[in-house]
Each structure stands twice: as C-alpha cells, then as structure tokens.
Write an enzyme that holds these catalytic residues in place. Structure first.
Site, short mmCIF file in Angstrom:
data_model
loop_
_atom_site.label_atom_id
_atom_site.label_comp_id
_atom_site.label_asym_id
_atom_site.label_seq_id
_atom_site.Cartn_x
_atom_site.Cartn_y
_atom_site.Cartn_z
N HIS A 32 -7.76 -5.30 -0.43
CA HIS A 32 -6.66 -4.64 -0.17
C HIS A 32 -5.67 -5.33 1.15
O HIS A 32 -4.68 -5.41 1.25
CB HIS A 32 -6.69 -3.21 0.21
CG HIS A 32 -5.40 -2.55 0.28
ND1 HIS A 32 -4.43 -2.43 -0.80
CD2 HIS A 32 -5.04 -1.71 0.97
CE1 HIS A 32 -3.60 -1.83 -0.52
NE2 HIS A 32 -3.71 -1.22 0.79
N ASP A 33 -6.69 -5.92 2.24
CA ASP A 33 -5.92 -6.11 3.36
C ASP A 33 -5.14 -7.51 3.01
O ASP A 33 -4.38 -8.22 4.08
CB ASP A 33 -7.16 -6.74 4.44
CG ASP A 33 -7.31 -5.35 5.39
OD1 ASP A 33 -6.44 -4.55 5.16
OD2 ASP A 33 -8.19 -5.57 6.26
N ASP A 47 -8.51 -7.08 -4.47
CA ASP A 47 -8.02 -5.41 -4.17
C ASP A 47 -8.76 -4.56 -5.17
O ASP A 47 -8.04 -4.23 -6.19
CB ASP A 47 -6.71 -5.54 -4.16
CG ASP A 47 -6.23 -4.14 -3.36
OD1 ASP A 47 -6.84 -3.22 -3.07
OD2 ASP A 47 -4.93 -4.05 -3.29
N SER A 51 0.86 -1.15 0.11
CA SER A 51 0.09 0.14 0.16
C SER A 51 1.01 1.33 0.00
O SER A 51 1.79 1.36 -0.83
CB SER A 51 -0.92 0.02 1.07
OG SER A 51 -1.93 0.90 1.21
#
Lengths: 398, 398
Positions: free
Chosen positions: B378-379, B345, B177
C-alpha cells in the site's frame, strides 16, 4: 458437556489428561536446566507389544494435550485457576479435542492401528511445566523467570517424556503450524528414532511478515500494564486487554481475506445503518473479533503465549543446523516426510513447504508434498479434515 | 532541518501552514453540527485569475496539511504540545511534505500550472479542529465528545473551506488511500464542481480483512488504560502503548510480505546468534516495528487515530448512495476519473479499483485505471512517484 451418546462413530470416547514428572532435568538451548518438569499428556489407541505403533501429535500455539475425544476433566491440573477446558472454537462447556476430526478409529491417525500420544508443550499452561508453574527455588510462579524455550527444547522434553513411557521409536511425529515445526525438529534431532513425519501448514522458518505479526501480538501483551513485568499471578490482575489484542491479530492471520469476506462481508451488527460509535463494534467482523478475544483470555496464560510465540519465531532449521543452508540442515534426516500446505494460507504459505520438499528431494530423501486448494487460510489444518484424511492414511500405510 | 540549499529542483520551497476559521457550523452525517471549525491548510503554485486551476490533495490516515515543500513551522498550531513535525518516514527534524515527490514545478501535480491546496482533515490533530481541540461549551478538549465523523463530513468541511478562499470549482481532487476515498466522495457529493478525480491505492469500501485490521488498531488504543475513556489531555498520561501497537499493525498492512522479506529477512538484531529474550527485539524486523511505534506516538493524537480509522471503515459509497449498488451510487458522477492501483497492495487491492472502474465504464463515464506492478504494498502510493508522475500528468493534461 456433550452427552456421550452423541459422540460420532470414530470417536476415541471419553479421555483423561494424565501427568508425568520427568526424572531428570531438561537441558535447554539457552544453557539453563529445568527441573522439575511435569508433562501433561493423553493417549488414544493401544500400544503394540513391539511398541512400534506410536504416533506423537504436537499442538500449535494455543493448544494442549487434549487432542481427541471428550475430556472428562473440567480443568487441567497444574494450571492456574480459571483456565477452563474449551474447544478450539471457543464454545464454552464443550471439550472435544483440538484435532478430534483427525484422531480416532478409522480417522487419519487411526487409533485402531496406532497408539497416538499428545502432550502439552514445555512452557504451556495446560498441565505441562510453564511460566505459570511454581518455581521450586522461590515457591512462586516462574513468570518472567521461566526460561526462554525453543522448539528444540519442546522436542527434548517430549523425548524425555516418551522415555518414561518406555517408548523409544516413533512411527510418526505429526502436527500443524508450530506442531509441524516440532515434527521437523524431531526428524533432525533424533533421525534414528522417527520413521516418518507429517508437517501440515508449517514451515522451516517463519517469514518476516509472520515474525512481525508475532512481534505485534507480544508487544500488545508486554505493553499492558496488567502484565506487570510478567508477575501478575496472584495479583488479581491479568493482561487480558493485551492478550485480547494479541488473539485478534493471531485470528486474522489464521484466516484468509476471502474467508472473512464470505463469513462477514461488510454486514452491520445492528439494523441496516450505522450508529456513529467508535467504542462499540459496529460491523459483524468487529463483534466477532471482540468475542474471539474475550473467550481466549479466559482459557490461556499470557506468559505462555509469549513463550510459544517467541519459540516459533526463533525456529529456523537452516540457522540452527545448516549454517544458513536448509539443505545442510536436512542432510541427516532419515524419516519419510509428508508435507501438506493450503492454497489460502498466507501465514505459513505453500512456498515454505515447497522449499522443504525440494531440499529433501534434492538430497534423495523420500518426501511427499500435497497442496490442498481451500479457502480458510492457516486454519485449514484444523478444518479441512476430510481432505487431509486420505492423504495421511495413505502416507502412514506406506 | 534539511538546509534549503539541498532542496531538489522541482521543490515548492519553504512553506507555511495557515489557518481558516469557517464562518458557519458544519452539518455532520451523525446529525450534529460542529462550530467553530478551524482548517489548517497549505497552498502551492498560483491561483489563476479564472480560478480554474485548483487541485485539492487529500491526505490519508496519519497525514496533515503539509503535503509539499519544506515546512517553516516546527509544530502545527492548535495541536497538543509535543507533536513535532516529522516527515513520513519518521526521521525526526526533517519536515518535507508527505507527497513532496508528487507536488511541485514539473511534478505530477505541477505547480507551474496548478494551484494545489492541501488541508488537514476534519478530526485531525495537526491544526484542523479535532478531538484534541477545545470544546467551546466546556473549555476542555473534546476528547470522546468529538462527533464521530465520516469521509463525507471531511469533504463538506473542505467544501466550506474552499468557499472561504473563494474557490468554487476544482480542476481535480486527488489522494491516496483515505485520500482517494475523499476524491470519490467529492465526485458524488459535488458532481458539478469537480472536473476530475485521482484516486490512488484506494477503494469504494474497505474489505472485511482491512476492517479487521482497523478494528484491532482501535482496540489496542481503547484497551490502553492511559486512554482514560478518551479524556487523557492534560493528565500527563497518553495511550502511547496502545497507539504503538496500532501503528505496528498499520505499518505491516501498508507493506507487502515480500517487501518485508527483502528489507529485513530473518536477520538478527545483534551478532549472529539469538539471545533468548522475550521482552527485547531480537530480529531487525522487531526492532523496526518498535521504532515505528515510538516515533509515531510522538507526533499523533490517539483520538484522531480512532476518528480517522472509524471514518475509513464506515466509507462505503454503495451503501451511502446506492442502496447497496455501486453502479447506482456512481450514476451522478460527472468528473473524469483516474484510478491507480499497485499489484502488491493487499490492504487496498487492485480489485477494488477495478470494481470502481468497471462500474464507471458501464455507466459510460470516462475512467482510466492503471495497475502499477511494484513490490512495496500500500505504501507504493507514497513511494512510486516516478511511475505515477507521467500517468497523472497525462491525465491532468487531458
């Protein structure tokens, strides 16, 4: 004001929002009864002598009774001061109905043939009784004492309102988003009184991510100190900060990622370099969101927002009517069903419409599903009028 | 606290966050200089005599220097009171590093071979100088007077910090990220000093929908009256309401829609029916969001949130280094590049990593892109350790 001379062919022309006070209390899902209940409404076209050409159109979260034509009333009676009429794009002054592209002579909901009726929903802030209305037991606005209403309660109110107008049967119930939920609820609650339903960009139950976005929007309002537990009327303070954030969240969920990319990209607001500011919009998309927030808070009541958001989150016909089974819930439906979904709608995705369609077909009930490939996300139901029109016209002619 | 005896094989064990005061001012993109600058850091493994085995790991928006092992310090020095250590899942008391699954003996970033260094970012609230630090010219916390920093400024600070440690070259810079943005920035700013970069679930520039979510999160904080123009330190009031909303927005963007569906569905919080409440969580997903908000505000500073969110929104290497061309921006990169993206994501979608990969390949530079098919959004960069590990190990062995 848009001069009448510039009205496009196909407009229903100038319209006025009118009001009906229901003669009886409305019984609600929560167990309470609400009385008095006033309903704001507009009609377009002519009621046939047989009263068999009525289409009820149902608005979405932030809509009102003014669905078509040019409003002659600058503000709806019965709402708190300051909620001016405004079109769906937020351009101050204009007052075209929110679904004007779909309702009128020769349009999808053809007023040469149909008598189209539009009401402001129960819990609204645009003329129908809602949290900003006066509670007769206290003489003050209801605020947080307004009952928590459901989509079924909205439909019951519409049913009672149509009784006042002497209308028993509906040729169709139509709407997008929360409006489509009402159409589905009508088909289940009053199967003998609805010939057809048109549910656009809608669902049988919002998915968990959509529930999360709605929860966040409500939290933004509830956490604004100016909300004051819902008793902000007459205090001179309204939860505009929280409402603005709620609207921004909503707005982004109504659009698709690619649509935001095409519309704004990463363009800077001023010149061609960054200014190193955290508090001011720096990119065009940031400025746009702030503008959307500012214009929305001028026309909409925060408690109504909470009410509508809660109702559409609760809506779940499998839970309400089927013990968890969508098929069982739809067993009694008699109406012909038209479902329209949009490829880029990630808030009310096509899969949800497909589930309704498949369940109806498996039950042997007439259902049509049209998937429109369009890039604007959930907002397509308001924007893609040209492509929806032939589908809706053909369905209503059937 | 997790007892030491329960530490898995492969843990770096107990660790302590340490601090370095930079000897020189840090020059910033905005034109200002910042001094003094303290950097909080941790190290894992052993520095080789040749000093050629250093990996810098870079954290994301809400991370800190504590990337691996079990922290022995309950709270980071230099942060305001009340920010307790907390693991990435928000379980109070535990203090495992945020990337513990990736850093340790035999893990992706193998501390048997590499000397892994992790710092809290410039602008942070966990020991490195940031908006909650004392401004020496006033004796008060900087608050809104803290400079608006960029990812490049964070990297410059890391560079100056490594100088203090006597480390010139990096075997790798790695992060997910915002951390991956730093890796890319390192490869461009210091091409002769970086052998390889690992940018996971990252991008060369956030897309407009991601910019919108970040803008909304910042608006939620800025509009909270308790933010007080950023001068809330010592007032007894912090913008927890707005920070909570910001965290909820962030959290939903970090997860995928299907992940939320699998985790919560539409399950009600209590019993099997609705309670007709607007102010209380009714569904499990609503309760979960409120919990995420509440635990986050206890450990994170609002001004740091604003700072990090602004920096990652500004980040755009094509604009910064290529006059709008990604290819031109990457022309000087000498590091080998590993990119990992995750299918679900939607905040840092695979397409962005593909664009970086294609641009590098077209320039004849060594780049590997791995797309991992995984459902958690995204995690995934924090969760999919098992599948990232062999990819990273093979790349670092190359």
């Amino acid at each position: 004001m848009v001069p009448a001379s510039t009205l496009a062919a196909g407009s229903v022309g100038k319209v006025t929002t009118r009001y009906v006070d229901l003669p009886e209390p409305v019984g609600l899902d929560c167990g309470r009864e609400l009385h008095p209940v006033r309903v704001a409404y507009e009609t377009y076209g002519t009621l046939s002598p047989e009263r068999d050409n009525v289409i009820l159109v149902c608005h979405a979260l932030s809509g009102d009774a003014h669905a078509a034509g040019l409003s002659t009333a600058p503000a709806a009676a019965g709402t708190r001061d300051g909620f001016g009429a405004e079109d769906r794009d937020g351009a101050a002054g204009a007052a075209l109905g929110w679904w004007d592209g779909m309702i009128g002579p020769g349009k999808a909901f053809d007023t040469d043939r149909f008598f189209v009726v539009s009401t402001n929903l129960l819990g609204g802030c645009r003329g129908t009784t809602g949290p900003s209305s006066v509670d007769p037991t206290t003489g003050e606005p209801y605020g947080p004492d307004f009952p928590v209403v459901t989509v079924a309660d909205m439909v019951r109110t519409q049913r009672a309102f149509l009784d006042v107008l002497g209308i028993e049967r509906l040729a169709a119930v139509a709407g997008g988003s929360l409006g489509g939920m009402q159409a589905l609820e009508w088909a289940i609650m009053y199967p003998d009184q609805v010939d057809s339903i048109v549910a656009i960009a809608s669902t049988h139950a919002l998915h968990p991510q959509g529930m999360a976005w709605n929860a966040i929007a409500r939290e933004a309002i509830l956490r604004d100190p100016a909300w004051q537990g819902g008793r902000y009327y007459g205090t001179g303070r309204t939860p505009d900060a929280g409402m603005g954030v709620a609207r921004m969240v909503g707005h982004v969920t109504y659009l698709s990622g690619p649509a935001l990319h095409d519309k704004f990209g990463r363009r800077l607001q001023f010149a061609d370099d960054i200014r190193y500011t955290i508090t001011e919009p720096e990119f065009e998309v940031e400025s746009y969101l702030r503008h959307q927030a500012d214009s929305f808070v001028r026309r909409f009541d925060a408690n109504t927002y909470l009410t509508m958001s809660r109702a559409l989150t609760y809506f779940d016909i499998a839970r309400q009517y089927g013990g968890g089974s969508l098929s069982r819930a739809l067993r009694g439906v008699a109406a012909r069903t038209l479902l329209i979904a949009f490829s880029s709608d990630w808030l009310y995705p096509p899969a949800a419409s497909e589930e309704v369609h498949e369940a109806l077909r498996a039950l042997g009930k007439p259902s049509e599903l049209h998937l429109i490939d369009a890039p604007y996300g959930h907002d397509c139901f308001l924007l893609e009028e040209a492509r929806q029109t032939p589908i809706v016209r053909r369905f209503l002619a059937g």
